[in-house]
Design a protein around this motif. Sequence first.
Motif, PDB file in Angstrom:
ATOM      1  N   PRO A  58       0.806  -1.226   0.000  1.00 55.07           N
ATOM      2  CA  PRO A  58       0.000   0.000   0.000  1.00 55.07           C
ATOM      3  C   PRO A  58       0.838   1.273   0.000  1.00 55.07           C
ATOM      4  O   PRO A  58       0.421   2.282  -0.579  1.00 55.07           O
ATOM      5  N   PHE A  59       2.003   1.243   0.640  1.00 55.42           N
ATOM      6  CA  PHE A  59       2.865   2.420   0.622  1.00 55.42           C
ATOM      7  C   PHE A  59       3.342   2.705  -0.797  1.00 55.42           C
ATOM      8  O   PHE A  59       3.437   3.856  -1.215  1.00 55.42           O
ATOM      9  N   PHE A  60       3.634   1.648  -1.544  1.00 64.58           N
ATOM     10  CA  PHE A  60       4.060   1.820  -2.930  1.00 64.58           C
ATOM     11  C   PHE A  60       2.924   2.377  -3.791  1.00 64.58           C
ATOM     12  O   PHE A  60       3.156   3.205  -4.681  1.00 64.58           O
ATOM     13  N   LEU A  61       1.698   1.963  -3.532  1.00 64.24           N
ATOM     14  CA  LEU A  61       0.567   2.350  -4.372  1.00 64.24           C
ATOM     15  C   LEU A  61      -0.033   3.704  -3.999  1.00 64.24           C
ATOM     16  O   LEU A  61      -0.455   4.461  -4.880  1.00 64.24           O
ATOM     17  N   PHE A  62      -0.082   4.025  -2.706  1.00 66.20           N
ATOM     18  CA  PHE A  62      -0.903   5.156  -2.264  1.00 66.20           C
ATOM     19  C   PHE A  62      -0.143   6.308  -1.617  1.00 66.20           C
ATOM     20  O   PHE A  62      -0.720   7.378  -1.402  1.00 66.20           O
ATOM     21  N   THR A  63       1.125   6.126  -1.283  1.00 67.19           N
ATOM     22  CA  THR A  63       1.807   7.166  -0.528  1.00 67.19           C
ATOM     23  C   THR A  63       2.041   8.428  -1.344  1.00 67.19           C
ATOM     24  O   THR A  63       1.940   9.539  -0.818  1.00 67.19           O
ATOM     25  N   ARG A  80      -6.636  12.541  11.137  1.00 65.55           N
ATOM     26  CA  ARG A  80      -7.830  12.039  11.832  1.00 65.55           C
ATOM     27  C   ARG A  80      -8.571  11.000  10.992  1.00 65.55           C
ATOM     28  O   ARG A  80      -8.989   9.955  11.502  1.00 65.55           O
ATOM     29  N   LEU A  81      -8.742  11.283   9.702  1.00 62.73           N
ATOM     30  CA  LEU A  81      -9.433  10.325   8.834  1.00 62.73           C
ATOM     31  C   LEU A  81      -8.640   9.022   8.726  1.00 62.73           C
ATOM     32  O   LEU A  81      -9.218   7.929   8.748  1.00 62.73           O
ATOM     33  N   ALA A  82      -7.323   9.133   8.620  1.00 70.35           N
ATOM     34  CA  ALA A  82      -6.493   7.933   8.514  1.00 70.35           C
ATOM     35  C   ALA A  82      -6.593   7.077   9.769  1.00 70.35           C
ATOM     36  O   ALA A  82      -6.681   5.843   9.698  1.00 70.35           O
ATOM     37  N   ASN A  83      -6.615   7.720  10.940  1.00 69.92           N
ATOM     38  CA  ASN A  83      -6.688   6.944  12.182  1.00 69.92           C
ATOM     39  C   ASN A  83      -8.066   6.336  12.396  1.00 69.92           C
ATOM     40  O   ASN A  83      -8.183   5.268  13.000  1.00 69.92           O
ATOM     41  N   LEU A  84      -9.116   6.982  11.904  1.00 63.73           N
ATOM     42  CA  LEU A  84     -10.441   6.356  11.939  1.00 63.73           C
ATOM     43  C   LEU A  84     -10.471   5.110  11.056  1.00 63.73           C
ATOM     44  O   LEU A  84     -11.037   4.078  11.428  1.00 63.73           O
ATOM     45  N   LEU A 114      -4.952  -2.220   6.366  1.00 62.97           N
ATOM     46  CA  LEU A 114      -4.272  -1.441   7.398  1.00 62.97           C
ATOM     47  C   LEU A 114      -3.110  -0.647   6.791  1.00 62.97           C
ATOM     48  O   LEU A 114      -2.896   0.516   7.132  1.00 62.97           O
ATOM     49  N   GLY A 115      -2.393  -1.286   5.862  1.00 55.02           N
ATOM     50  CA  GLY A 115      -1.298  -0.602   5.200  1.00 55.02           C
ATOM     51  C   GLY A 115      -1.758   0.614   4.416  1.00 55.02           C
ATOM     52  O   GLY A 115      -1.039   1.612   4.327  1.00 55.02           O
ATOM     53  N   VAL A 116      -2.973   0.559   3.859  1.00 57.71           N
ATOM     54  CA  VAL A 116      -3.527   1.716   3.152  1.00 57.71           C
ATOM     55  C   VAL A 116      -3.655   2.900   4.113  1.00 57.71           C
ATOM     56  O   VAL A 116      -3.290   4.035   3.792  1.00 57.71           O
ATOM     57  N   GLY A 117      -4.165   2.634   5.311  1.00 53.41           N
ATOM     58  CA  GLY A 117      -4.286   3.695   6.306  1.00 53.41           C
ATOM     59  C   GLY A 117      -2.944   4.267   6.713  1.00 53.41           C
ATOM     60  O   GLY A 117      -2.774   5.492   6.827  1.00 53.41           O
ATOM     61  N   PHE A 118      -1.954   3.387   6.912  1.00 54.45           N
ATOM     62  CA  PHE A 118      -0.615   3.870   7.266  1.00 54.45           C
ATOM     63  C   PHE A 118      -0.002   4.678   6.125  1.00 54.45           C
ATOM     64  O   PHE A 118       0.718   5.658   6.361  1.00 54.45           O
ATOM     65  N   ALA A 119      -0.271   4.269   4.870  1.00 55.93           N
ATOM     66  CA  ALA A 119       0.275   4.990   3.717  1.00 55.93           C
ATOM     67  C   ALA A 119      -0.295   6.396   3.623  1.00 55.93           C
ATOM     68  O   ALA A 119       0.405   7.338   3.241  1.00 55.93           O
ATOM     69  N   ILE A 120      -1.578   6.567   3.933  1.00 60.87           N
ATOM     70  CA  ILE A 120      -2.197   7.890   3.920  1.00 60.87           C
ATOM     71  C   ILE A 120      -1.686   8.737   5.083  1.00 60.87           C
ATOM     72  O   ILE A 120      -1.455   9.939   4.962  1.00 60.87           O
ATOM     73  N   ASN A 121      -1.480   8.089   6.222  1.00 61.45           N
ATOM     74  CA  ASN A 121      -1.071   8.785   7.435  1.00 61.45           C
ATOM     75  C   ASN A 121       0.376   9.285   7.379  1.00 61.45           C
ATOM     76  O   ASN A 121       0.692  10.385   7.845  1.00 61.45           O
TER      77      ASN A 121
END
Length: 416
Positions: A58-63, A80-84, A114-121
């Motif tokens: 996800p970091f490769f795709l979305f960061t 806030r959105l990422a942690n939700l 979960l990785g998607v959320g971390f990539a956004i955060n």
Amino acid sequence: MNPTSSAWRNRVYLKIWLASLVSGTTVAAHDTAATWMMNLMSPSGLFISLMASVASLPFFLFTLPAGALADAFNARIILRLANLWLAGCAGTLAVLGWTGILNPILLLIGVFVLGVGFAINAPALASLVPQIVTDEELPSALTLSGVQLNISGILGPAVAGIFLARIGPPFVFGLSAAGFLLVFTTIPSLPKASMGLSQTLANFARSISNAVYYVGQTENVRNILFQNAIFSSFVVVVPALMPVVLLKDLRLDGSSLGLVFASMGLGSVVGAIFVIPRLRSSFATEHLMMIAQITLAGIYLLMAMVHHCLYCLVPMALAGASWTLAASELWVAAQRAMPNSARGRISALMMVLSQGAMTLGAIVWGLSAEIAGTRFTLLAAAFLFCVTAGLLMPRFRIPKVLPSKSPSLATEMFSR
């Protein structure tokens, strides 16, 4: 005050650091519980290795898109959105585990979302830190961020080891969800200019292409990003293969697994507080990178030969210290070289290259371990790491003159 801890005097940074410490502890516990549950559900070590790839993908795709958003919008909203999102994903895994529905495929999907959320955060948090600390506090802040992760790496596996034996992995997943909600409630309001949605959509592709072009034209940043990608492709051996050695070859239980993972975090913390400041005063970044890489190669060699849990503790502690040393050096150099107007995008690009290298590396090392054996793969990784450190990395030196100090190109490209 110790130079390493000087950023704690900044109250805004301290508040973020403490909230991240609590959440990071539950995340480390979650990772240990997920690894242990995958070991119970799958007889093959390949699925355990794939967890590192699925977490990095996800970091490769979305960061990179997330980095553009971090430059355009208020970081508080993004965080806030990422942690939700993260709380919802961890809570869903807990429910699936409690109901007995969870299987290896669903667990891999859970790791990915979960990785998607971390990539956004990640880019939003990376762009925030340099704005809330001074340039003198920046090395301390970035090192302390690593210390926070590694204190969490000590406490989290210990917490997981206790609850895995008494309650089970789903409870640990639930703790992780609660940790994300805590971060959600403690994110401070910080000033950040916003371009607005319409302007962001209109300039999105151009802003990313400008960041890529800037990196290509700036030797300092380009070399840092290249070194980070190469290092990431080898350091991923730790999360991809060490759990296989511990769980499949040494057949550790949940408590012993937590103890070994905790030793890695302990080594990182001790290294960051007592070793890294002394090394920084004596060696240049390129020499510190060489020390870290050769040490890691030696650790791979040792782990290929161990046959008891106790013999893993010191090598894993050294692995944590070496990883922290190299990562902090590269990140400090990169943050100092980035123009403020594109910090989020270039931070994201650095993460994309790093995580892409980790995704590919984890697949390669995992398949090699499945075909040729884990110990042979560790020996091969140690040899190739030494060759790369000695022959390839010195060709991409980091110049002493930082482009952020001569920002004509950055001003021309990112002020449009």
